[in-house]
Design an enzyme around this catalytic site. Sequence first.
Site, mmCIF file in Angstrom:
data_model
loop_
_atom_site.group_PDB
_atom_site.id
_atom_site.type_symbol
_atom_site.label_atom_id
_atom_site.label_comp_id
_atom_site.label_asym_id
_atom_site.label_seq_id
_atom_site.Cartn_x
_atom_site.Cartn_y
_atom_site.Cartn_z
ATOM 1 N N PHE A 158 18.254 53.634 -9.004
ATOM 2 C CA PHE A 158 19.786 53.693 -8.494
ATOM 3 C C PHE A 158 19.690 54.935 -7.448
ATOM 4 O O PHE A 158 20.672 55.682 -7.329
ATOM 5 C CB PHE A 158 20.596 54.084 -9.579
ATOM 6 C CG PHE A 158 20.603 52.967 -10.665
ATOM 7 C CD1 PHE A 158 21.126 51.491 -10.316
ATOM 8 C CD2 PHE A 158 19.971 52.903 -11.874
ATOM 9 C CE1 PHE A 158 21.242 50.838 -11.448
ATOM 10 C CE2 PHE A 158 19.968 52.012 -12.632
ATOM 11 C CZ PHE A 158 20.561 50.840 -12.765
ATOM 12 N N LYS A 213 21.383 46.121 -12.076
ATOM 13 C CA LYS A 213 21.020 46.677 -10.687
ATOM 14 C C LYS A 213 22.119 46.109 -9.645
ATOM 15 O O LYS A 213 22.861 46.805 -8.856
ATOM 16 C CB LYS A 213 19.662 46.517 -10.351
ATOM 17 C CG LYS A 213 19.242 46.835 -8.746
ATOM 18 C CD LYS A 213 19.519 48.529 -8.358
ATOM 19 C CE LYS A 213 19.656 48.781 -7.103
ATOM 20 N NZ LYS A 213 18.503 49.576 -6.507
ATOM 21 N N LEU A 259 35.481 55.797 -3.149
ATOM 22 C CA LEU A 259 36.849 55.142 -2.870
ATOM 23 C C LEU A 259 37.080 55.974 -1.442
ATOM 24 O O LEU A 259 38.269 56.342 -1.397
ATOM 25 C CB LEU A 259 37.388 55.833 -4.117
ATOM 26 C CG LEU A 259 38.782 54.992 -4.573
ATOM 27 C CD1 LEU A 259 38.192 53.280 -4.368
ATOM 28 C CD2 LEU A 259 39.533 55.253 -5.442
ATOM 29 N N CYS A 269 20.836 48.876 0.885
ATOM 30 C CA CYS A 269 21.016 48.468 -0.301
ATOM 31 C C CYS A 269 22.389 47.599 -0.457
ATOM 32 O O CYS A 269 22.276 46.230 -1.105
ATOM 33 C CB CYS A 269 21.075 49.488 -1.392
ATOM 34 S SG CYS A 269 19.407 50.096 -1.784
HETATM 35 C C1 UDX Z 1 23.228 52.940 -2.613
HETATM 36 C C2 UDX Z 1 23.579 53.360 -3.995
HETATM 37 O O1 UDX Z 1 24.404 54.500 -4.019
HETATM 38 C C3 UDX Z 1 22.442 53.601 -4.871
HETATM 39 O O2 UDX Z 1 22.743 53.681 -6.357
HETATM 40 C C4 UDX Z 1 21.373 52.279 -4.825
HETATM 41 O O3 UDX Z 1 20.222 52.536 -5.569
HETATM 42 C C5 UDX Z 1 21.128 52.178 -3.043
HETATM 43 O O4 UDX Z 1 22.339 51.883 -2.582
HETATM 44 P P1 UDX Z 1 22.598 54.413 -0.376
HETATM 45 O O5 UDX Z 1 22.392 52.984 0.361
HETATM 46 O O6 UDX Z 1 21.554 55.378 -0.224
HETATM 47 O O7 UDX Z 1 22.640 54.047 -1.999
HETATM 48 O O8 UDX Z 1 23.928 55.076 -0.044
HETATM 49 P P2 UDX Z 1 25.220 55.491 -0.385
HETATM 50 O O9 UDX Z 1 25.450 56.869 -0.400
HETATM 51 O O10 UDX Z 1 25.434 54.814 -1.804
HETATM 52 O O11 UDX Z 1 26.158 54.911 0.690
HETATM 53 C C6 UDX Z 1 26.193 53.434 1.119
HETATM 54 C C7 UDX Z 1 27.220 53.306 2.275
HETATM 55 O O12 UDX Z 1 28.373 53.307 1.700
HETATM 56 C C8 UDX Z 1 27.273 54.374 3.423
HETATM 57 O O13 UDX Z 1 27.333 53.684 4.509
HETATM 58 C C9 UDX Z 1 28.316 55.091 3.132
HETATM 59 O O14 UDX Z 1 28.833 55.803 4.140
HETATM 60 C C10 UDX Z 1 29.426 54.127 2.466
HETATM 61 N N1 UDX Z 1 30.309 54.818 1.916
HETATM 62 C C11 UDX Z 1 30.085 55.349 0.512
HETATM 63 C C12 UDX Z 1 31.851 54.614 2.101
HETATM 64 O O15 UDX Z 1 31.947 54.102 2.996
HETATM 65 N N2 UDX Z 1 32.635 55.153 1.124
HETATM 66 C C13 UDX Z 1 32.353 55.716 -0.052
HETATM 67 O O16 UDX Z 1 33.226 56.008 -0.652
HETATM 68 C C14 UDX Z 1 30.917 55.937 -0.166
#
Ligand code: UDX
Length: 462
Positions: A158, A213, A259, A269
């Site tokens: 994760f 997952k 959020l 991912c």
């Molecule tokens: C994610 C999951 O968090 C992780 O648990 C999994 O194993 C792989 O995918 P990651 O892709 O590295 O990790 O990035 P994450 O920090 O989760 O952000 C994903 C996307 O969502 C980003 O583009 C981020 O900007 C966006 N996001 C995140 C939002 O727009 N709003 C939020 O509140 C949180």
Amino acid sequence: MYNNKISIIGTGYVGLVGGVCLAEFGNNIINVDIDEDKIAMLNRGEIPIYEPGLKDVYERNLADGRIRFTTDIESAIKESEVVFISVGTPPAEDGSADLQFVLDVASSIGKYMDDYKVVVDKSTVPIGTGRKVAAVIEEELAKRGKEYEFDVVSNPEFLREGKAVQDFTHPDRVVIGTESEKARQILRDVYRALYINNTPFVFTNLETAEMIKYASNAFLATKISFINELSALCEAVNANVQTVAEAMGMDGRISSKFLHAGPGYGGSCFPKDTSAIARIAEGKGVELKVISAGIAANEAQKLRMVDKIEGRLGDLKGKKIGILGLSFKPETDDMRESPALTIIPELIKAGALISAYDPQGIEEAVWRLKDYEKDITYCNNEYEVMKKSDALVLITEWNQFRRLDLSKVKELLKQPIFFDLRNVYEKEELERYGLEYIGVGVPASRAGAVNKAFDEVAADKE
Ligand code: UDX
């Protein structure tokens, strides 16, 4: 107690972080990859990816001899009792996960094993893949006329990019999916540093672990899409989505994490796993309406950002737009599925000229946006993009964009319009410097000008 040797097949992002951190837990690790250059680089003491904190842990464990890197998969499999599969599962054309690399590793395991093995699936794979891996290994053993015992375990990761080391060494939970008690004991040993530290462990069967997952990623992605959709409504009714999310998050059942409204989620991912789970369900005749809506809402959100810019600037022909941030999130050079890859091409198609800066993402942006190169100028710093621009658009919230010298911003821009697509700034703060503020789901300096729906609501009220 197992023989303390683990081979990790696939030294990409997950395999490398996993290998280095499992070494830190005291295991002996052999990281394998077919890419000779990458392995040579790692043996020289260089890391091929940018990930905060990784270098220290890598260097320490390399120096202590707990980790080594090789292309020799045969010896690695023979030497170790536990074999992790952490090769890529890139999305196929139809959005399903391509399992070729995973199954290739499974057949190598069947070809070379000469003793009991625990085969651990770390790659994110469609539900049912663990059984396929077992079948491929059986097949190879049958070809050799051998009957070695083995167990297949699903142990999803994760990790977030940018926080991968922290996430691996301090996880919220460790999921172990297998029916074999022997394999469970061995995995408990592999993760003993966490097990004795009161990290929650979930022991379940293969399919449930594989499902956990996808379910987790799809839920988080949908949660972001939920608030992103509400951001559009907030703009239309003059509400503030930041405060809505904050207050919603105070309810422990909801939580404020994931959020935050923005230009849409990206990365390797969420987009990949949401479409993969939708495809898996389709194949089983099950319709995942909520997750599918979350995917559609994310696409719509990215395009809504373009409408927002066009709504304020009018005809974009010949307009110069400055972009801050290209990577899908801060602290990474990863551009995969970044909202910038939708927003920039759409702006260019509408006639705009782009100047852009990102602290780490430019190299990847250059090839991903190759088709649009003649209309994009990559800059050396954040202030260069603003020079004579008709508007500034903040797409990725790198820390260095959080404290811009606002009087300089005002001075450099041709038109003082600031689209803050991550809601980093306060409207009042920007206005004090003579900048016009337009965020996502929060009241803008001139709401009516950027949102027709707002005008309609206002007219209704009269
Ligand atoms: C994610 C999951 O968090 C992780 O648990 C999994 O194993 C792989 O995918 P990651 O892709 O590295 O990790 O990035 P994450 O920090 O989760 O952000 C994903 C996307 O969502 C980003 O583009 C981020 O900007 C966006 N996001 C995140 C939002 O727009 N709003 C939020 O509140 C949180």
